[in-house]
Scaffold this active site. Structure first.
Site: not given
Ligand SMILES: Cc1cc2nc3c(=O)[nH]c(=O)nc-3n(C[C@H](O)[C@H](O)[C@H](O)COP(=O)(O)O)c2cc1C
Length: 360
Positions: A112, A135, A161, A215, A239, A294
């Site tokens: 990220s 982003y 994203t 994404k 997300h 996660r």
């Molecule tokens: C703590 C956290 C931070 C995240 N930060 C980003 C990010 O910086 N960029 C992004 O595209 N998605 C981000 N996401 C989304 C994840 O890439 C992903 O789409 C999502 O967590 C998938 O679901 P899951 O956590 O249930 O596996 C974040 C998710 C979490 C939980």
């Protein structure tokens, strides 16, 4: 002295419980939370729990190969560490720790743009198969600079994203007054994020050779537009339920998007994929790669880099067990005939895949 990790953690449930014990309330809520009433978070799980398997038997599954391909490289499972901003609030070393874990186990990492220690240092931390997620918080020159840096540092693809046009209301963070690590210092760029359109996707494809992943696709219509713009990967994601509340679960929209894309691009997916069975369901539905958000963070929070590796080892064991019990020896043999719709059982929330993890 602590027992080795492969004795401490026999199940993912124990890893999740250890992460819960180790994380302070702010980072914990940041990690697990979704937007507003967290309906999308629940629907992610509900969609997966509404799929049942149709196992075939007597098929010699004495040797199982759970490996997969990722931009021409062989990886140990068809999964990838999804991009996580602010990982440094969850584990020391942030994205560099995640890179080490991904490399040690043998799966790709998507970094990220809002995660420390940044693009260059993370690339230097470990020899992972890696892609970079941005982003868009700057002008075209700012984007191009990131593309060049990613290319120069061995990132195999670039990801935009696009489900963050508005910054969502994450109420666990608001109530806990948790300030995202990058929010204190990052330059204000949210107007670029909300101003983004397909024109920028076109501009990217006209200008850059690096494969492009979009994404945050959640509809057939946008999947079609992405394909028409020539993107290499349509990444189905909401997300992790952290942006628009009251969306559909990712696994619920995946089949129609796979059908619409019709092999003109790869389709990836994420959203509450926590178990080996979840990964197998995604591939049976036609996804090529499954993003884990996660789950890797929980491994890192439980026991640092070795904790992440252990979580992936257990996941691999679950995947292999599932494939064998379905009567297939590799993902290539898996078809939509191995799954069917079924009434879900039990609760559906961010941790309903781990009913034995203890109190939350
Ligand atoms: C703590 C956290 C931070 C995240 N930060 C980003 C990010 O910086 N960029 C992004 O595209 N998605 C981000 N996401 C989304 C994840 O890439 C992903 O789409 C999502 O967590 C998938 O679901 P899951 O956590 O249930 O596996 C974040 C998710 C979490 C939980």
């Amino acid at each position: 002295m602590n027992a080795p990790l492969n004795e401490q953690f026999l199940t993912l449930q124990e890893i999740v419980a250890a992460a819960r014990r180790n994380l302070a309330p702010g980072p914990w809520s940041y990690l697990v939370g979704g937007a507003e009433t967290e309906t999308t978070v629940r629907r992610n799980r509900l969609a997966l729990d509404s799929i049942a398997f149709r196992p075939r038997v007597l098929r010699d599954v004495s040797r199982i190969d759970a490996t997969a391909g990722f931009f021409g490289r062989k990886v140990r499972l068809p999964v990838m560490l999804a991009p996580i901003g602010g990982l440094e609030s969850i584990v020391e070393g942030g994205a560099a720790a995640a890179a080490r874990g991904a490399a040690a186990f043998g799966v790709p990492q998507m970094l990220s743009s809002v995660c420390q220690p940044g693009l260059e240092a993370t690339a230097a931390a470990a020899d992972t198969v890696r892609v970079f997620q941005l982003y868009v918080r700057g002008d075209d020159a700012w984007v191009d600079d990131h593309v060049k840096r990613a290319q120069d540092h061995g990132y195999a693809a670039f990801c935009l994203t696009v489900d963050v046009a508005m910054y969502s209301r994450r109420e666990r963070d608001l109530i806990g007054r948790f300030v995202k690590p990058w929010r204190a210092t990052a330059p204000a760029g949210s107007s670029y994020q909300s101003g983004l359109s397909w024109d920028q996707v076109k501009r990217f494809k006209d200008k850059h050779a690096l494969p492009l992943i979009i994404k945050g696709i959640a509809t057939v219509e946008d999947a079609e537009l992405a394909v028409r713009h020539g993107v290499e990967v349509v990444y189905v994601s909401n997300h992790g339920g952290r942006q628009l509340d009251h969306g559909l679960g990712s696994a619920a929209v995946l089949p129609e998007i796979v059908k619409a894309v019709a092999n003109r691009a790869e389709v990836w997916v994420d959203g509450s994929f926590m178990r080996g069975t979840d990964v197998v369901k995604a591939i049976a539905l036609g996804a090529k790669t499954v993003g884990l958000g996660r789950l890797p963070c929980l491994g890192l929070a439980a026991a640092g880099v070795p904790g992440l590796v252990r979580a992936l080892e257990i996941l691999e064991n679950e995947v292999q067990t599932c494939l064998g019990l379905l009567g297939v020896t590799s993902f290539a043999e898996l078809t939509p005939r191995h799954i069917t719709a079924a009434p879900p059982v039990g609760e559906h929330d961010v941790f309903s895949a781990f009913p034995l993890m203890g109190d939350d």
